[in-house]
Motif scaffolding. Structure first.
Motif, PDB file in Angstrom:
ATOM      1  N   VAL A  31       0.845  -1.205   0.000  1.00 19.39           N
ATOM      2  CA  VAL A  31       0.000   0.000   0.000  1.00 19.39           C
ATOM      3  C   VAL A  31       0.876   1.249   0.000  1.00 19.39           C
ATOM      4  CG1 VAL A  31      -1.751   1.307   1.255  1.00 19.39           C
ATOM      5  CG2 VAL A  31      -1.903  -1.189   1.137  1.00 19.39           C
ATOM      6  N   ALA A  32       1.914   1.274   0.826  1.00 17.86           N
ATOM      7  CA  ALA A  32       2.809   2.438   0.912  1.00 17.86           C
ATOM      8  C   ALA A  32       3.489   2.707  -0.430  1.00 17.86           C
ATOM      9  CB  ALA A  32       3.852   2.215   1.997  1.00 17.86           C
ATOM     10  N   ALA A  33       3.846   1.672  -1.153  1.00 17.00           N
ATOM     11  CA  ALA A  33       4.516   1.836  -2.441  1.00 17.00           C
ATOM     12  C   ALA A  33       3.580   2.371  -3.519  1.00 17.00           C
ATOM     13  CB  ALA A  33       5.117   0.506  -2.879  1.00 17.00           C
ATOM     14  N   LEU A  34       2.270   2.276  -3.301  1.00 17.57           N
ATOM     15  CA  LEU A  34       1.295   2.737  -4.288  1.00 17.57           C
ATOM     16  C   LEU A  34       0.994   4.225  -4.189  1.00 17.57           C
ATOM     17  CD1 LEU A  34      -1.186  -0.263  -4.162  1.00 17.57           C
ATOM     18  CD2 LEU A  34       0.414   0.303  -5.996  1.00 17.57           C
ATOM     19  N   GLY A  35       1.491   4.906  -3.167  1.00 17.32           N
ATOM     20  CA  GLY A  35       1.273   6.344  -3.040  1.00 17.32           C
ATOM     21  C   GLY A  35       0.382   6.694  -1.877  1.00 17.32           C
ATOM     22  N   SER A  36      -0.120   7.936  -1.889  1.00 16.46           N
ATOM     23  CA  SER A  36      -0.831   8.461  -0.725  1.00 16.46           C
ATOM     24  C   SER A  36      -2.344   8.305  -0.779  1.00 16.46           C
ATOM     25  CB  SER A  36      -0.481   9.940  -0.546  1.00 16.46           C
ATOM     26  OG  SER A  36      -0.904  10.656  -1.683  1.00 16.46           O
ATOM     27  N   SER A  37      -2.889   7.784  -1.849  1.00 14.67           N
ATOM     28  CA  SER A  37      -4.345   7.647  -1.951  1.00 14.67           C
ATOM     29  C   SER A  37      -4.872   6.665  -0.911  1.00 14.67           C
ATOM     30  CB  SER A  37      -4.724   7.158  -3.349  1.00 14.67           C
ATOM     31  OG  SER A  37      -6.110   6.888  -3.409  1.00 14.67           O
ATOM     32  N   ARG A  38      -6.037   6.962  -0.348  1.00 20.17           N
ATOM     33  CA  ARG A  38      -6.661   6.059   0.627  1.00 20.17           C
ATOM     34  C   ARG A  38      -7.321   4.868  -0.065  1.00 20.17           C
ATOM     35  NH1 ARG A  38      -5.495   5.349   5.278  1.00 20.17           N
ATOM     36  NH2 ARG A  38      -7.572   4.914   5.979  1.00 20.17           N
ATOM     37  N   ARG A  39      -7.651   5.027  -1.350  1.00 26.99           N
ATOM     38  CA  ARG A  39      -8.280   3.949  -2.117  1.00 26.99           C
ATOM     39  C   ARG A  39      -7.557   3.802  -3.463  1.00 26.99           C
ATOM     40  NH1 ARG A  39     -13.204   1.872  -1.089  1.00 26.99           N
ATOM     41  NH2 ARG A  39     -13.685   1.807  -3.295  1.00 26.99           N
ATOM     42  N   PRO A  40      -6.320   3.339  -3.430  1.00 25.32           N
ATOM     43  CA  PRO A  40      -5.568   3.243  -4.685  1.00 25.32           C
ATOM     44  C   PRO A  40      -6.246   2.294  -5.677  1.00 25.32           C
ATOM     45  CG  PRO A  40      -4.290   2.351  -2.835  1.00 25.32           C
ATOM     46  CD  PRO A  40      -5.565   2.867  -2.283  1.00 25.32           C
ATOM     47  N   ARG A  41      -6.241   2.703  -6.938  1.00 26.23           N
ATOM     48  CA  ARG A  41      -6.755   1.863  -8.017  1.00 26.23           C
ATOM     49  C   ARG A  41      -5.644   0.897  -8.421  1.00 26.23           C
ATOM     50  NH1 ARG A  41     -11.627   1.383  -9.325  1.00 26.23           N
ATOM     51  NH2 ARG A  41     -11.113   1.107 -11.497  1.00 26.23           N
ATOM     52  N   VAL A  42      -6.005  -0.348  -8.622  1.00 24.40           N
ATOM     53  CA  VAL A  42      -5.012  -1.368  -8.947  1.00 24.40           C
ATOM     54  C   VAL A  42      -5.539  -2.315 -10.017  1.00 24.40           C
ATOM     55  CG1 VAL A  42      -3.892  -1.329  -6.685  1.00 24.40           C
ATOM     56  CG2 VAL A  42      -5.825  -2.850  -7.061  1.00 24.40           C
ATOM     57  N   ARG A  43      -4.624  -2.983 -10.677  1.00 26.22           N
ATOM     58  CA  ARG A  43      -4.958  -4.082 -11.576  1.00 26.22           C
ATOM     59  C   ARG A  43      -4.487  -5.350 -10.876  1.00 26.22           C
ATOM     60  NH1 ARG A  43      -2.013  -4.403 -17.121  1.00 26.22           N
ATOM     61  NH2 ARG A  43      -0.454  -5.261 -15.741  1.00 26.22           N
ATOM     62  N   VAL A  44      -5.389  -6.290 -10.719  1.00 26.84           N
ATOM     63  CA  VAL A  44      -5.129  -7.506  -9.946  1.00 26.84           C
ATOM     64  C   VAL A  44      -5.141  -8.706 -10.879  1.00 26.84           C
ATOM     65  CG1 VAL A  44      -5.973  -8.942  -8.051  1.00 26.84           C
ATOM     66  CG2 VAL A  44      -6.330  -6.459  -7.989  1.00 26.84           C
ATOM     67  N   THR A  45      -4.160  -9.581 -10.737  1.00 27.25           N
ATOM     68  CA  THR A  45      -4.155 -10.843 -11.472  1.00 27.25           C
ATOM     69  C   THR A  45      -4.092 -11.968 -10.466  1.00 27.25           C
ATOM     70  OG1 THR A  45      -3.039  -9.841 -13.358  1.00 27.25           O
ATOM     71  CG2 THR A  45      -2.997 -12.246 -13.221  1.00 27.25           C
ATOM     72  N   ILE A  46      -5.081 -12.844 -10.524  1.00 27.54           N
ATOM     73  CA  ILE A  46      -5.135 -14.030  -9.675  1.00 27.54           C
ATOM     74  C   ILE A  46      -5.203 -15.218 -10.617  1.00 27.54           C
ATOM     75  CG2 ILE A  46      -6.389 -15.280  -7.899  1.00 27.54           C
ATOM     76  CD1 ILE A  46      -7.587 -12.574  -7.027  1.00 27.54           C
ATOM     77  N   ASN A  47      -4.206 -16.073 -10.531  1.00 26.74           N
ATOM     78  CA  ASN A  47      -4.054 -17.164 -11.499  1.00 26.74           C
ATOM     79  C   ASN A  47      -4.001 -16.533 -12.884  1.00 26.74           C
ATOM     80  OD1 ASN A  47      -3.910 -19.063  -9.440  1.00 26.74           O
ATOM     81  ND2 ASN A  47      -6.102 -19.416  -9.460  1.00 26.74           N
ATOM     82  N   VAL A  48      -4.936 -16.784 -13.763  1.00 25.61           N
ATOM     83  CA  VAL A  48      -4.912 -16.183 -15.103  1.00 25.61           C
ATOM     84  C   VAL A  48      -5.954 -15.094 -15.268  1.00 25.61           C
ATOM     85  CG1 VAL A  48      -3.952 -18.239 -16.184  1.00 25.61           C
ATOM     86  CG2 VAL A  48      -6.420 -17.966 -16.056  1.00 25.61           C
TER      87      VAL A  48
END
Length: 74
Positions: free
Chosen positions: A24-41
């Motif tokens: 979370v810290a590496a993603l910046g200061s946003s309280r709700r950082p937007r992310v792209r998630v990959t689980i398996n494929v």
């Protein structure tokens, strides 16, 4: 960024992944950082939610099914 986690059940249907603080810290200061998630494929876009002092990624039943996941297994 990659990390390993266990899918957690929080209540009757809420299921998600706890995100480590250092990620979370590496993603910046946003309280709700937007992310792209990959689980398996399976890849999807999401934003993190806070639950107390924890950051969580919600994983819906449809996303779990597409990724081939079962609660408690990561």
């Amino acid at each position: 960024m990659r990390f390993h986690a266990t899918l957690e059940l929080g209540g009757k249907t809420a299921t998600g992944i706890a995100v480590p603080e250092e990620v979370v810290a590496a993603l910046g200061s946003s309280r709700r950082p937007r992310v792209r998630v990959t689980i398996n494929v399976h890849t999807f876009r999401s934003s993190m939610a806070t639950l107390g002092r924890r950051f969580m990624l919600q994983v819906s039943a449809a996303k779990r099914q597409r990724a081939g996941l079962v609660q408690g297994h990561g």
